[in-house]
Write an enzyme that holds these catalytic residues in place. Structure first.
Site, PDB file in Angstrom:
ATOM      1  N   ASP A 170     -45.130  24.305 -12.920  1.00 59.08           N
ATOM      2  CA  ASP A 170     -44.549  24.183 -14.251  1.00 59.08           C
ATOM      3  C   ASP A 170     -45.635  23.536 -15.124  1.00 59.08           C
ATOM      4  OD1 ASP A 170     -44.496  21.483 -13.667  1.00 59.08           O
ATOM      5  OD2 ASP A 170     -42.339  21.228 -13.941  1.00 59.08           O
TER       6      ASP A 170
ATOM      7  N   CYS B  38     -45.489  20.898  -9.406  1.00 56.21           N
ATOM      8  CA  CYS B  38     -44.891  20.380 -10.638  1.00 56.21           C
ATOM      9  C   CYS B  38     -45.365  18.931 -10.793  1.00 56.21           C
ATOM     10  CB  CYS B  38     -43.372  20.532 -10.656  1.00 56.21           C
ATOM     11  SG  CYS B  38     -42.455  19.645  -9.382  1.00 56.21           S
ATOM     12  N   GLY B  39     -44.696  18.151 -11.628  1.00 55.70           N
ATOM     13  CA  GLY B  39     -45.160  16.780 -11.844  1.00 55.70           C
ATOM     14  C   GLY B  39     -45.090  15.957 -10.563  1.00 55.70           C
ATOM     15  N   THR B  40     -43.950  16.036  -9.896  1.00 53.56           N
ATOM     16  CA  THR B  40     -43.745  15.280  -8.659  1.00 53.56           C
ATOM     17  C   THR B  40     -43.817  16.157  -7.415  1.00 53.56           C
ATOM     18  OG1 THR B  40     -41.381  15.712  -8.784  1.00 53.56           O
ATOM     19  CG2 THR B  40     -42.173  13.663  -9.807  1.00 53.56           C
TER      20      THR B  40
ATOM     21  N   ILE C  23     -41.217  17.513  -6.425  1.00 56.65           N
ATOM     22  CA  ILE C  23     -39.838  17.425  -5.910  1.00 56.65           C
ATOM     23  C   ILE C  23     -38.975  18.583  -6.421  1.00 56.65           C
ATOM     24  CG2 ILE C  23     -37.733  16.036  -5.856  1.00 56.65           C
ATOM     25  CD1 ILE C  23     -39.569  13.528  -6.102  1.00 56.65           C
TER      26      ILE C  23
ATOM     27  N   HIS D 260     -45.501  22.162  13.214  1.00 52.49           N
ATOM     28  CA  HIS D 260     -44.144  21.906  13.706  1.00 52.49           C
ATOM     29  C   HIS D 260     -43.072  22.680  12.943  1.00 52.49           C
ATOM     30  CE1 HIS D 260     -45.149  17.790  15.761  1.00 52.49           C
ATOM     31  NE2 HIS D 260     -46.101  18.690  15.942  1.00 52.49           N
TER      32      HIS D 260
ATOM     33  N   HIS E  10     -41.095  24.173  19.010  1.00 52.33           N
ATOM     34  CA  HIS E  10     -40.871  24.174  17.561  1.00 52.33           C
ATOM     35  C   HIS E  10     -40.215  25.481  17.102  1.00 52.33           C
ATOM     36  CE1 HIS E  10     -43.077  20.486  17.477  1.00 52.33           C
ATOM     37  NE2 HIS E  10     -44.138  21.059  18.009  1.00 52.33           N
TER      38      HIS E  10
END
Ligand code: RB5
Length: 145
Positions: free
Chosen positions: A8, A65-67, A69, A98, A133
């Protein structure tokens, strides 16, 4: 390997750094933008990358993006996506070995460009270990169904 990448507005600069890394390494990629620094909504830019990986058009995706998240939350809503939000080299390696993470998310406001390039490089280079895994990935897939 073909990579889909987007960000973004909060991840525009770091996206350019990672694109430069892909070019230096000769990795085939498609850039889904955005093309300017104008404020945009991260789900709109997570969607084409996540859909492209989920449908097999791309091998893996990178979202910034910024974070990191918002992008990781959005990507993980798409069936078949295992997006890992990573800001360190240990986790970059582990999430490939994993979790067979097929999308990498990072936050431009969290991590410097130098470390982000190392994280992306290790994540690109590391193979899934399989074995025990693989059973866990199957259980993740069962949660989606
Ligand atoms: C945009 O200001 C910011 O919210 C976005 O880049 C991201 O950090 C969301 O998770």
């Amino acid at each position: 390997m073909k990579i889909a990448i987007s960000s973004d507005h909060g991840g525009n600069q770091l996206r350019q750094e990672i694109i430069q890394l892909l070019e230096e390494r000769g990795v085939d990629y498609e850039d889904f933008g955005p093309k300017s620094d104008e404020s945009v909504d991260y789900p709109d830019y997570a969607a084409p990358v996540s859909d492209g990986v989920a449908t097999g058009k791309f091998d893996r995706g990178i979202l910034i993006c910024g974070t990191g998240i918002g992008m990781s939350i959005a990507a993980n809503k798409v069936k078949g996506i295992r997006c890992a939000l990573v800001h360190d080299v240990f986790s970059a390696k582990a999430t490939r070995e994993h979790n067979d993470a097929n999308v990498l998310a990072m936050g431009e406001r969290v991590i410097g460009a130098g470390l982000a390039r190392e994280v992306a490089a290790v994540w690109l280079e590391t193979a899934f270990e399989g074995g025990r895994h693989a059973r866990r990935i199957e259980k993740l897939q069962a949660l989606e169904n």
